[in-house]
Design a protein around this motif. Structure first.
Motif, PDB file in Angstrom:
ATOM      1  N   TYR A 156       0.833  -1.205   0.000  1.00 50.37           N
ATOM      2  CA  TYR A 156       0.000   0.000   0.000  1.00 50.37           C
ATOM      3  C   TYR A 156       0.868   1.256   0.000  1.00 50.37           C
ATOM      4  N   LEU A 157       1.889   1.262   0.889  1.00 53.63           N
ATOM      5  CA  LEU A 157       2.787   2.411   0.943  1.00 53.63           C
ATOM      6  C   LEU A 157       3.591   2.551  -0.350  1.00 53.63           C
ATOM      7  N   PHE A 158       4.000   1.396  -0.893  1.00 55.09           N
ATOM      8  CA  PHE A 158       4.748   1.401  -2.153  1.00 55.09           C
ATOM      9  C   PHE A 158       3.899   1.971  -3.287  1.00 55.09           C
ATOM     10  N   SER A 159       2.631   1.513  -3.361  1.00 52.02           N
ATOM     11  CA  SER A 159       1.719   2.008  -4.399  1.00 52.02           C
ATOM     12  C   SER A 159       1.461   3.499  -4.207  1.00 52.02           C
ATOM     13  N   LEU A 160       1.294   3.900  -2.930  1.00 51.67           N
ATOM     14  CA  LEU A 160       1.065   5.313  -2.639  1.00 51.67           C
ATOM     15  C   LEU A 160       2.273   6.148  -3.045  1.00 51.67           C
ATOM     16  N   ALA A 161       3.472   5.614  -2.769  1.00 51.58           N
ATOM     17  CA  ALA A 161       4.692   6.329  -3.152  1.00 51.58           C
ATOM     18  C   ALA A 161       4.798   6.433  -4.669  1.00 51.58           C
ATOM     19  N   GLU A 162       4.430   5.325  -5.353  1.00 50.37           N
ATOM     20  CA  GLU A 162       4.451   5.359  -6.819  1.00 50.37           C
ATOM     21  C   GLU A 162       3.481   6.401  -7.357  1.00 50.37           C
ATOM     22  N   GLN A 163       2.267   6.437  -6.754  1.00 54.74           N
ATOM     23  CA  GLN A 163       1.276   7.418  -7.183  1.00 54.74           C
ATOM     24  C   GLN A 163       1.766   8.847  -6.911  1.00 54.74           C
ATOM     25  N   ASN A 164       2.403   9.010  -5.733  1.00 56.62           N
ATOM     26  CA  ASN A 164       2.936  10.336  -5.411  1.00 56.62           C
ATOM     27  C   ASN A 164       4.027  10.742  -6.395  1.00 56.62           C
ATOM     28  N   ASP A 165       4.892   9.766  -6.739  1.00 56.22           N
ATOM     29  CA  ASP A 165       5.947  10.053  -7.719  1.00 56.22           C
ATOM     30  C   ASP A 165       5.338  10.418  -9.061  1.00 56.22           C
ATOM     31  N   LEU A 166       4.289   9.652  -9.442  1.00 61.74           N
ATOM     32  CA  LEU A 166       3.625   9.929 -10.713  1.00 61.74           C
ATOM     33  C   LEU A 166       2.970  11.307 -10.697  1.00 61.74           C
ATOM     34  N   LEU A 167       2.274  11.612  -9.568  1.00 64.49           N
ATOM     35  CA  LEU A 167       1.642  12.927  -9.450  1.00 64.49           C
ATOM     36  C   LEU A 167       2.684  14.042  -9.437  1.00 64.49           C
ATOM     37  N   GLU A 168       3.817  13.774  -8.771  1.00 64.13           N
ATOM     38  CA  GLU A 168       4.883  14.773  -8.732  1.00 64.13           C
ATOM     39  C   GLU A 168       5.432  15.025 -10.131  1.00 64.13           C
ATOM     40  N   LYS A 169       5.579  13.920 -10.902  1.00 57.73           N
ATOM     41  CA  LYS A 169       6.055  14.073 -12.274  1.00 57.73           C
ATOM     42  C   LYS A 169       5.044  14.842 -13.114  1.00 57.73           C
ATOM     43  N   GLN A 170       3.735  14.486 -12.929  1.00 57.78           N
ATOM     44  CA  GLN A 170       2.697  15.198 -13.671  1.00 57.78           C
ATOM     45  C   GLN A 170       2.654  16.672 -13.268  1.00 57.78           C
ATOM     46  N   LYS A 171       2.827  16.918 -11.954  1.00 60.10           N
ATOM     47  CA  LYS A 171       2.851  18.298 -11.468  1.00 60.10           C
ATOM     48  C   LYS A 171       4.025  19.056 -12.084  1.00 60.10           C
ATOM     49  N   GLN A 172       5.190  18.380 -12.133  1.00 63.61           N
ATOM     50  CA  GLN A 172       6.364  19.016 -12.716  1.00 63.61           C
ATOM     51  C   GLN A 172       6.159  19.291 -14.198  1.00 63.61           C
ATOM     52  N   ILE A 173       5.512  18.317 -14.889  1.00 65.50           N
ATOM     53  CA  ILE A 173       5.226  18.506 -16.309  1.00 65.50           C
ATOM     54  C   ILE A 173       4.296  19.695 -16.505  1.00 65.50           C
ATOM     55  N   ALA A 174       3.247  19.773 -15.632  1.00 61.56           N
ATOM     56  CA  ALA A 174       2.300  20.889 -15.734  1.00 61.56           C
ATOM     57  C   ALA A 174       2.989  22.217 -15.451  1.00 61.56           C
ATOM     58  N   GLU A 175       3.862  22.232 -14.411  1.00 65.68           N
ATOM     59  CA  GLU A 175       4.580  23.469 -14.085  1.00 65.68           C
ATOM     60  C   GLU A 175       5.529  23.856 -15.217  1.00 65.68           C
ATOM     61  N   ASP A 176       6.206  22.843 -15.791  1.00 59.84           N
ATOM     62  CA  ASP A 176       7.107  23.128 -16.908  1.00 59.84           C
ATOM     63  C   ASP A 176       6.326  23.658 -18.105  1.00 59.84           C
ATOM     64  N   ALA A 177       5.128  23.051 -18.322  1.00 58.55           N
ATOM     65  CA  ALA A 177       4.298  23.509 -19.441  1.00 58.55           C
ATOM     66  C   ALA A 177       3.832  24.946 -19.219  1.00 58.55           C
ATOM     67  N   THR A 178       3.438  25.242 -17.967  1.00 62.72           N
ATOM     68  CA  THR A 178       3.015  26.609 -17.648  1.00 62.72           C
ATOM     69  C   THR A 178       4.162  27.593 -17.815  1.00 62.72           C
ATOM     70  N   LEU A 179       5.351  27.174 -17.340  1.00 61.46           N
ATOM     71  CA  LEU A 179       6.528  28.038 -17.485  1.00 61.46           C
ATOM     72  C   LEU A 179       6.873  28.234 -18.958  1.00 61.46           C
ATOM     73  N   ALA A 180       6.789  27.114 -19.717  1.00 59.55           N
ATOM     74  CA  ALA A 180       7.078  27.207 -21.149  1.00 59.55           C
ATOM     75  C   ALA A 180       6.074  28.125 -21.840  1.00 59.55           C
ATOM     76  N   LYS A 181       4.797  28.016 -21.405  1.00 59.39           N
ATOM     77  CA  LYS A 181       3.768  28.878 -22.003  1.00 59.39           C
ATOM     78  C   LYS A 181       4.061  30.348 -21.693  1.00 59.39           C
ATOM     79  N   SER A 182       4.418  30.617 -20.431  1.00 56.62           N
ATOM     80  CA  SER A 182       4.704  31.998 -20.043  1.00 56.62           C
ATOM     81  C   SER A 182       5.924  32.534 -20.786  1.00 56.62           C
TER      82      SER A 182
END
Length: 582
Positions: free
Chosen positions: A190-216
């Motif tokens: 459960y913790l491993f899956s949660l960590a994987e999801q957090n890593d995935l969300l963190e990557k998606q968040k980073q992608i979104a932030e990079d996209a926003t920065l790139a847009k700006s």
């Protein structure tokens, strides 16, 4: 959870985690038998049992094995789980030897001690299931033959005097280990899956932030690339317009070009404004202002358009003191609302007003309202008009144009003021847009200025200006404006030329573009500032992002002028820095 869902990566991590969490329990088990087991030989000594030497020897051999296993573990060559497992394997033959070779009057105490030792194992050991199965099989294989081989009645005595409970407990041992392992493995998964999801969300968040920065960054670059030539177009149109000797047909073409350039400038500004708001780059700048002057300027600005459409334009305003707030952004909101009201009204009136709701010691709560007798908005469309790129499409005429960003920008700006923009409307009967905001009362007292007493701006005959820009059209526009005031000037196309000309000539004012080849405006200004802290250097930029105004002012610039600019904007900067009064 099926085992098949466990990946190789998970199993490797699980082994490391299991070893880490069970390490001290396994070590405690080894140390307990290292110290505690030989101590039991003291009981044989106190009873003067002739088997004392044999028992002590067997237990010391076991202790030596445990010491060796612990040394291997602390040397990093053996895991704690394997150390406790091998300790248990060594313990089995020692137990079997003592039970089989040492005469026992009764096996009650021995079976009780062994059962207690087994219960101790339940609590402190955390093994893979295979370890517990191997140990249980070895106990079942070795113990009965060892007891039966020399003395058949020993086996019967052992079973009847509590040994049966030990064997039953030993057979339960693998199930207990399986229960612990399964529960811990599920928790870890459960913790491993949660960590994987957090890593995935963190990557998606980073992608979104990079996209926003790139847009700006993209819009920042595009704003520079669009506004720079647009500045030239707007400037040249104003220069052409001032030539009254042209024919009526030429003047009509110039007027059309002026309208198109102003419309294009409004579209670009809307897009950039909305992006700045979404990127949290918009900050309200509070200054003292007179709301009556603001309303009069708005009235004078829109009066020609309303007269052209045959509309009545009026405003109402109570008697108010000087206020403090961002006059520019407040004007932008009201301007957008009045502009929309006029655009969608063909007959009747457009009215804007401010009403005092409540006054405190230092603040005033005001309600601003813009109403019209235009086309109105249906209830099902009212929910979407504040969304970006949205207009009342079924009723918008193509010539009305617009980006659909005006209301979206206005709503966000009103929220920055701490209010909320709302609408009341009925289809075919007009609309009322309103918002309430609280503004501080300014300490500045209204002081009317009489026009006949105003000073006339002029320039010193010793004034000389340096204009630095890599765009030839912008240089031409600026120089034409300077020529009209008979102000001497020099030109430079990059920062390096600007620095060289500054050290060879004396200037009273420098207009410095920020983005240029060879050397940009920031670096050139830094070099000039090392030798002269007083000369006014005005930043010229077409970018409206990344807090460039604050960055420019923090890096030695005296003022800031955004392209495209109109002649009054340019002269205002010039008057402020090198003007004199006559």
């Amino acid at each position: 959870m099926n085992k098949t869902t466990y990946t190789n990566e998970f199993n490797e991590l699980w082994k490391k985690d299991s070893e880490l969490k069970s390490r001290w329990g396994n070590i405690i088990f080894c140390v307990a038998y290292l110290v505690g087991y030989p101590a039991t030989s003291i009981l044989y000594f106190l009873r003067n049992d002739p088997a004392f030497p044999e028992v002590l020897a067997a237990q010391l051999i076991l202790s030596g094995i445990i010491i060796f296993l612990l040394m291997l573990h602390f040397a990093g060559k053996l895991s704690a789980q394997k150390a406790s497992f091998y300790t248990n394997l060594a313990l089995v033959p020692v137990h079997a030897y003592i039970l089989a070779e040492v005469p026992h009057a009764s096996y009650d105490r021995a079976s009780l001690n062994m059962t207690l030792g087994l219960m101790f194992s339940f609590f402190v050991l955390r093994w893979p299931v295979r370890y517990s199965i191997i140990l249980t099989l070895i106990v079942l294989i070795i113990f009965p033959p060892a007891l039966y081989y020399r003395h058949p009645h020993y086996l019967f005595n052992f079973f009847s005097q509590g040994g049966l409970f030990f064997f039953l407990g030993q057979m339960l041992f693998p199930f207990m280990m399986y229960f612990h392992e399964s529960r811990n493995k599920h928790e870890f998964f459960y913790l491993f899956s949660l960590a994987e999801q957090n890593d995935l969300l963190e990557k998606q968040k980073q992608i979104a932030e990079d996209a926003t920065l790139a847009k700006s960054e993209f819009l920042s670059t595009m704003s520079h690339e669009i506004r720079t030539p647009l500045n030239g177009i707007v400037g040249i149109v104003h220069l052409l317009e001032e030539n009254k000797s042209r024919s009526e047909e030429e003047m009509e073409l110039i007027e059309t070009l002026k309208f198109s350039s102003i419309h294009l400038m409004a579209v670009v500004n809307d897009i950039l404004d909305f992006n700045k708001i979404n990127s949290n780059h918009v900050k309200l700048h509070a200054v003292s202002f007179d709301l009556e002057d603001l309303f009069k300027n708005l009235y004078n600005s829109f009066l020609p358009r309303t007269r052209e459409k045959g509309l009545d334009l009026n405003f109402t305003l109570p008697d108010l003191p000087q206020l403090r707030g961002d006059q520019v952004r407040l004007s932008q909101v009201i301007t957008n609302l009045i502009h929309n009201a006029i655009k969608f009204t063909d007959s009747g009136f457009v009215k804007f007003s401010a009403n005092e709701i409540e006054r405190g010691k230092d603040v005033i709560n005001l309600e601003f309202t813009v109403s019209d007798t235009g086309i109105g908005i249906s209830e099902d469309q009212q929910a979407s008009i504040f969304e970006i790129f949205t207009q009342v499409r079924s009723l918008v005429k193509r010539q009305d144009g617009g980006t659909g960003l005006g209301l979206a920008i206005s709503r966000e700006l009103v929220r920055l003021f701490g209010g909320e923009l709302s609408v009341r409307s009925q289809l075919g009967e007009g609309s009322v847009f309103s918002f309430q905001i609280t503004l501080p009362i300014s300490d500045v007292v209204r002081n009317p200025v009489h026009p006949e007493k105003m000073a006339t701006p002029a320039f010193s005959s010793k004034t000389k200006v340096l204009v630095v820009d890599d765009n030839a059209t912008n240089l031409m526009f600026a120089t034409q404006l300077l020529k009209r005031k008979s102000i001497p000037f020099d030109l430079a196309s990059d920062g390096k030329q600007a620095v060289e000309k500054y050290f060879s000539e004396g200037y009273n004012l420098i207009f410095m573009d920020l983005r240029m080849p060879v050397m940009d405006g920031f670096e050139a200004t830094k070099i000039i500032r090392e030798h002269n802290q007083d000369i006014p250097i005005v930043a010229l930029t077409a970018s409206a992002f990344q807090d460039e105004r604050e960055r420019a002012l923090a890096n030695g610039f005296s003022d800031y002028l955004v392209k495209p600019f109109l002649p009054p904007d340019f002269y205002k900067i010039v008057y402020a820095h090198i003007g004199i009064e006559e």
